[in-house]
Design a protein around this motif. Structure first.
Motif, PDB file in Angstrom:
ATOM      1  N   GLU A 184       0.994  -1.127   0.026  1.00 21.67           N
ATOM      2  CA  GLU A 184       0.011   0.067  -0.055  1.00 21.67           C
ATOM      3  C   GLU A 184       0.662   1.128  -0.028  1.00 21.67           C
ATOM      4  N   ARG A 185       1.909   1.187   0.677  1.00 27.78           N
ATOM      5  CA  ARG A 185       2.841   2.337   0.630  1.00 27.78           C
ATOM      6  C   ARG A 185       3.334   2.655  -0.576  1.00 27.78           C
ATOM      7  N   ALA A 186       3.843   1.499  -1.232  1.00 26.79           N
ATOM      8  CA  ALA A 186       4.682   1.676  -2.536  1.00 26.79           C
ATOM      9  C   ALA A 186       3.351   2.042  -3.448  1.00 26.79           C
ATOM     10  N   PHE A 187       2.136   1.706  -3.572  1.00 28.09           N
ATOM     11  CA  PHE A 187       1.257   2.115  -4.150  1.00 28.09           C
ATOM     12  C   PHE A 187       0.988   3.613  -4.026  1.00 28.09           C
ATOM     13  N   VAL A 188       0.980   4.225  -3.014  1.00 26.34           N
ATOM     14  CA  VAL A 188       0.774   5.721  -2.789  1.00 26.34           C
ATOM     15  C   VAL A 188       1.914   6.537  -3.045  1.00 26.34           C
ATOM     16  N   ALA A 189       3.308   5.843  -2.922  1.00 28.41           N
ATOM     17  CA  ALA A 189       4.232   6.629  -3.259  1.00 28.41           C
ATOM     18  C   ALA A 189       4.429   6.613  -4.947  1.00 28.41           C
ATOM     19  N   GLY A 190       3.994   5.695  -5.652  1.00 28.44           N
ATOM     20  CA  GLY A 190       4.015   5.619  -6.911  1.00 28.44           C
ATOM     21  C   GLY A 190       3.002   6.668  -7.616  1.00 28.44           C
ATOM     22  N   LEU A 191       1.936   7.069  -7.011  1.00 28.99           N
ATOM     23  CA  LEU A 191       0.945   7.952  -7.372  1.00 28.99           C
ATOM     24  C   LEU A 191       1.501   9.567  -7.165  1.00 28.99           C
ATOM     25  N   MET A 192       2.630   9.569  -6.389  1.00 27.88           N
ATOM     26  CA  MET A 192       3.089  10.851  -5.904  1.00 27.88           C
ATOM     27  C   MET A 192       4.525  11.109  -6.863  1.00 27.88           C
ATOM     28  N   GLU A 193       4.769  10.525  -7.979  1.00 25.27           N
ATOM     29  CA  GLU A 193       5.771  10.691  -8.795  1.00 25.27           C
ATOM     30  C   GLU A 193       5.295  12.016  -9.530  1.00 25.27           C
ATOM     31  N   ARG A 194       6.276  12.454 -10.222  1.00 25.57           N
ATOM     32  CA  ARG A 194       6.024  13.758 -11.197  1.00 25.57           C
ATOM     33  C   ARG A 194       4.840  13.170 -12.163  1.00 25.57           C
ATOM     34  N   GLN A 195       5.126  11.873 -12.811  1.00 25.29           N
ATOM     35  CA  GLN A 195       4.124  11.141 -13.542  1.00 25.29           C
ATOM     36  C   GLN A 195       3.571  10.146 -12.746  1.00 25.29           C
ATOM     37  N   PRO A 196       2.596  10.220 -11.978  1.00 29.32           N
ATOM     38  CA  PRO A 196       1.884   9.057 -11.446  1.00 29.32           C
ATOM     39  C   PRO A 196       1.947   7.690 -12.063  1.00 29.32           C
ATOM     40  N   LEU A 197       2.384   6.755 -11.232  1.00 29.35           N
ATOM     41  CA  LEU A 197       2.766   5.674 -11.751  1.00 29.35           C
ATOM     42  C   LEU A 197       2.087   4.407 -10.871  1.00 29.35           C
ATOM     43  N   ARG A 198       1.911   3.386 -11.493  1.00 28.22           N
ATOM     44  CA  ARG A 198       1.065   2.165 -10.906  1.00 28.22           C
ATOM     45  C   ARG A 198       2.230   1.270 -10.032  1.00 28.22           C
ATOM     46  N   GLY A 199       2.135   1.554  -8.740  1.00 26.13           N
ATOM     47  CA  GLY A 199       3.194   0.661  -7.680  1.00 26.13           C
ATOM     48  C   GLY A 199       2.141  -0.059  -6.753  1.00 26.13           C
ATOM     49  N   GLY A 200       2.807  -0.952  -6.225  1.00 23.74           N
ATOM     50  CA  GLY A 200       2.056  -1.769  -5.183  1.00 23.74           C
ATOM     51  C   GLY A 200       1.420  -2.835  -5.703  1.00 23.74           C
ATOM     52  N   PHE A 201       1.786  -3.452  -6.841  1.00 19.92           N
ATOM     53  CA  PHE A 201       1.147  -4.483  -7.418  1.00 19.92           C
ATOM     54  C   PHE A 201       1.690  -5.803  -7.625  1.00 19.92           C
ATOM     55  N   ASP A 202       2.933  -5.802  -7.290  1.00 20.81           N
ATOM     56  CA  ASP A 202       3.669  -6.960  -7.076  1.00 20.81           C
ATOM     57  C   ASP A 202       4.076  -7.264  -5.903  1.00 20.81           C
ATOM     58  N   PRO A 203       3.622  -8.337  -5.344  1.00 20.14           N
ATOM     59  CA  PRO A 203       3.929  -8.936  -4.038  1.00 20.14           C
ATOM     60  C   PRO A 203       5.489  -9.420  -3.846  1.00 20.14           C
ATOM     61  N   GLY A 204       5.944  -9.935  -4.881  1.00 18.86           N
ATOM     62  CA  GLY A 204       7.417 -10.220  -5.121  1.00 18.86           C
ATOM     63  C   GLY A 204       8.403  -9.038  -5.016  1.00 18.86           C
ATOM     64  N   ASN A 205       7.765  -7.826  -5.218  1.00 15.08           N
ATOM     65  CA  ASN A 205       8.853  -6.521  -5.315  1.00 15.08           C
ATOM     66  C   ASN A 205       7.855  -5.443  -5.241  1.00 15.08           C
ATOM     67  N   ALA A 206       7.729  -4.956  -4.138  1.00 21.89           N
ATOM     68  CA  ALA A 206       6.527  -3.983  -3.764  1.00 21.89           C
ATOM     69  C   ALA A 206       7.191  -2.444  -4.461  1.00 21.89           C
ATOM     70  N   GLU A 207       8.427  -2.510  -4.755  1.00 22.91           N
ATOM     71  CA  GLU A 207       9.008  -1.261  -5.206  1.00 22.91           C
ATOM     72  C   GLU A 207       8.610  -1.151  -6.910  1.00 22.91           C
ATOM     73  N   THR A 208       8.469  -2.294  -7.504  1.00 25.95           N
ATOM     74  CA  THR A 208       8.205  -2.431  -8.793  1.00 25.95           C
ATOM     75  C   THR A 208       6.944  -1.051  -9.413  1.00 25.95           C
ATOM     76  N   VAL A 209       7.394  -0.353 -10.147  1.00 25.23           N
ATOM     77  CA  VAL A 209       6.406   0.706 -10.902  1.00 25.23           C
ATOM     78  C   VAL A 209       6.239   0.542 -12.002  1.00 25.23           C
ATOM     79  N   ARG A 210       5.133   0.870 -12.895  1.00 27.63           N
ATOM     80  CA  ARG A 210       4.757   0.938 -14.258  1.00 27.63           C
ATOM     81  C   ARG A 210       3.858   2.051 -14.644  1.00 27.63           C
ATOM     82  N   ALA A 211       4.125   2.468 -15.654  1.00 25.75           N
ATOM     83  CA  ALA A 211       2.925   3.461 -16.083  1.00 25.75           C
ATOM     84  C   ALA A 211       1.531   2.907 -16.197  1.00 25.75           C
ATOM     85  N   PHE A 212       0.661   3.648 -16.100  1.00 25.87           N
ATOM     86  CA  PHE A 212      -0.578   3.355 -16.298  1.00 25.87           C
ATOM     87  C   PHE A 212      -1.080   3.262 -17.824  1.00 25.87           C
ATOM     88  N   ALA A 213      -1.349   2.091 -18.159  1.00 23.91           N
ATOM     89  CA  ALA A 213      -1.435   1.727 -19.628  1.00 23.91           C
ATOM     90  C   ALA A 213      -2.991   1.826 -20.069  1.00 23.91           C
TER      91      ALA A 213
END
Length: 446
Positions: free
Chosen positions: A396-425
Motif C-alpha cells: 500500500e505504501r508503494a502504491f501511494v508513493a507511485g502516485l506521488m511521482e511527477r508522472q503518477p505511476l502504478r505501484g504496489g501491485f507486485d507482491p514479490g517486489n513492492a517497489e516495482t512501478v509501471r506507467a498506467f496503460a
C-alpha cells in the motif's frame, strides 16, 4: 498459413523483426562485419555496443565511422551538462589494447573541441621556459609529471591519484608517435585556452548533435509532463524528416512486440512512409523521455523500462482521446485499434504521451486530497522504524508513493517486489487506482 501468421507479418511487426536481427551477437557473427556496421544508424550502433560491453564489442568499435563514434561519446560522456573524462577513457581503452597507432588515430579522429576538453580535464600544460611552474610534490609515490617527447612542454596530471582506464601520458605518447605536429598543436591550445570556454563550446556542439539524434535538452524534454493540447494540431507531412534517426534501435523494439493499443494501431499502418515517420516520432519521444526522467542512455535496463513506460503512456493517451470522441470508443470494441490508428495520423507521438500523462492527473489530485486527511497522512508519514512489516502494508505504501511521482505511476501491485512501478496503460487501471486509494483512506479513517 493461419490467420495468426498473417497478423504477425504486418509492416510494423516486420520492421521490429528486422530491427531485432541487428543485435550485437548476430552482428559479431556476420561475415561482412564492416558492411553491417556501416549500415547502422549512430543510435543503433551505440546501444548495440552498450548491450555487448566494451571488450566484446571491440570488433564493432573498430569499424565505427566518425559520426557513429561521435554519437557514442555524445551519449555516454556527458551527465546532463557535465563532461566525464573517465567515460571517454572507457571508450578509448579498448583501442589502446590494439596498438598505439590505432589509439592515436581514434582519438585524433574525434571532434577537435572534444580532444581539447579531454586533455584540459586530464593534464596541465606548462612551458618551462616561460611559465611559472610550481614545485612538485616530492612525497608523491606516483609520477605526476612528464616532459613531452619534443621537449617543449611539461605535463602534470590533474588527478594523479585516479585509477585510469587509459593513462593520459600513454595516450599522449601514442599521439606523439603517430602525429607529433597535431599533438603539439593540441597541447599549445590546452595551455592557453580557458577550460570553461572549451567546455562551453564542446557542450554547444554536442547539444546540436544530440538534437539530430532526437534528444531534447533536459529543460525542453520536461514539456512531456505538461498539460496536453486541447485542439487538434494542423495536418503534418507523412514523410519522414531528414534526421540521423529513422529506425528503432533494437533495445527500443523489444517492448513494442507486446500487445498494447499503440502496437495494435501501428500494426494497421500500411503506408511505408507514414510508418517510417511514426517510428521516427516514437524514437524522439522515447529519447525525450529518457532526458525528462533524468536517466542515462548507458543504463540499458533502465532504458528498457523507459521504453515500456512511454509505450504504455501513449496507449493511455490514445484510449483517453477515444473515450472523449463522439460517440466514445471503448477498449475491446472491434474498431478500437482502427480508430487509434487514425489518431496516429492526427496527433504527434509527443502529444499522445502528454494526453496519457494528462489522464493520470486525476490520481495526482486524488492523492493530494487523501494526504489532507489526518488519519491517512499519519499512516503514510510514519517513521520507517514504526511502519508495519506486513507485506500488504508495504504494498500500500508503494502504491501511494507511485502516485506521488511527477508522472503518477502504478505501484504496489507486485507482491514479490513492492517497489516495482509501471506507467498506467489504460483508463481501467486509473479507475482501479482511484477505488484502491478511496478504500485505503477509508481504512485509515476507521
Amino acid at each position: 498459413m493461419s490467420d495468426s501468421n498473417i497478423i504477425e507479418l504486418t509492416p510494423f511487426r516486420a520492421d521490429l523483426a528486422r530491427t531485432l536481427t541487428r543485435r550485437g551477437e548476430r552482428l559479431l557473427a556476420a561475415t561482412d562485419l564492416a558492411e553491417e556496421v556501416a549500415a547502422l544508424e549512430p543510435l543503433e550502433a551505440y546501444y548495440i555496443i552498450r548491450e555487448l560491453g566494451m571488450d566484446q564489442a571491440l570488433p564493432i568499435l573498430r569499424e565505427l565511422d566518425h559520426e557513429q563514434m561521435q554519437a557514442c561519446l555524445d551519449l555516454d560522456c556527458w551527465n546532463r551538462y557535465d563532461f566525464s573524462a573517465e567515460n571517454l577513457e572507457e571508450w578509448l581503452a579498448p583501442f589502446a589494447g590494439v596498438d598505439a597507432e590505432t589509439l592515436a588515430q581514434t582519438f585524433l579522429s574525434l571532434d577537435y573541441v572534444l580532444q581539447l576538453l579531454f586533455l584540459t580535464r586530464s593534464v596541465t600544460v606548462y612551458d618551462p621556459d616561460t611559465d611559472q611552474v610550481p614545485p612538485e610534490d616530492e612525497e608523491r609515490e606516483t609520477t605526476a609529471r612528464a616532459m613531452t617527447p619534443d621537449g617543449f612542454y611539461l605535463l602534470e596530471l590533474k588527478n594523479p591519484d585516479q585509477a585510469y582506464k587509459l593513462h593520459p601520458f600513454a595516450l599522449l605518447d601514442a599521439m606523439y608517435q603517430y602525429d607529433p605536429t597535431a599533438t603539439h598543436r593540441l597541447l599549445s591550445e590546452v595551455r592557453v585556452d580557458l577550460p570553461t570556454q572549451i567546455e562551453e563550446e564542446a557542450l554547444r556542439f554536442r547539444s546540436g548533435r544530440m538534437e539530430d539524434l532526437g534528444f531534447a535538452t533536459p529543460v525542453e524534454a520536461t514539456a512531456l509532463f505538461s498539460k496536453p493540447p486541447s485542439r487538434r494540431p494542423l495536418p503534418r507531412t507523412r514523410e519522414p524528416l531528414d534526421s540521423a534517426v529513422t529506425r528503432l534501435p533494437s533495445v527500443y523494439a523489444a517492448p513494442l512486440l507486446e500487445t498494447t493499443l499503440v502496437q495494435q494501431a501501428l500494426s494497421l499502418v500500411t503506408d511505408p512512409k507514414s510508418l517510417s515517420r511514426l517510428q521516427q516520432e516514437l524514437v524522439w519521444t522515447i529519447n525525450s523521455a529518457i532526458m525528462a526522467y533524468g536517466e542515462k542512455p548507458q543504463d540499458i535496463e533502465h532504458i528498457t523500462a523507459i521504453v515500456t513506460r512511454v509505450r504504455d503512456t501513449i496507449s493511455l493517451g490514445l484510449e483517453s482521446l477515444l473515450a472523449q470522441a463522439e460517440p466514445p470508443c471503448q477498449p475491446g470494441e472491434t474498431q478500437t485499434a482502427a480508430k487509434a490508428a487514425e489518431l496516429l495520423e492526427i496527433w504527434p507521438m509527443t502529444d499522445l504521451f502528454r494526453h496519457g500523462y494528462g489522464a493520470t492527473m486525476v490520481l495526482q489530485e486524488a492523492v493530494r486530497q487523501a494526504l489532507a486527511e489526518p488519519g491517512f497522512a499519519a499512516w503514510y508519514n510514519l517513521a520507517d522504524t514504526e511502519q508495519s512489516d506486513e507485506p500488504a502494508d508495504r504494498l500500500e505504501r508503494a502504491f501511494v508513493a507511485g502516485l506521488m511521482e511527477r508522472q503518477p505511476l502504478r505501484g504496489g501491485f507486485d507482491p514479490g517486489n513492492a517497489e516495482t512501478v509501471r506507467a498506467f496503460a489504460g483508463l481501467a487501471e486509473i479507475a482501479a487506482a482511484q477505488a484502491r486509494l478511496q478504500r485505503l483512506v477509508g481504512h485509515c479513517k476507521g
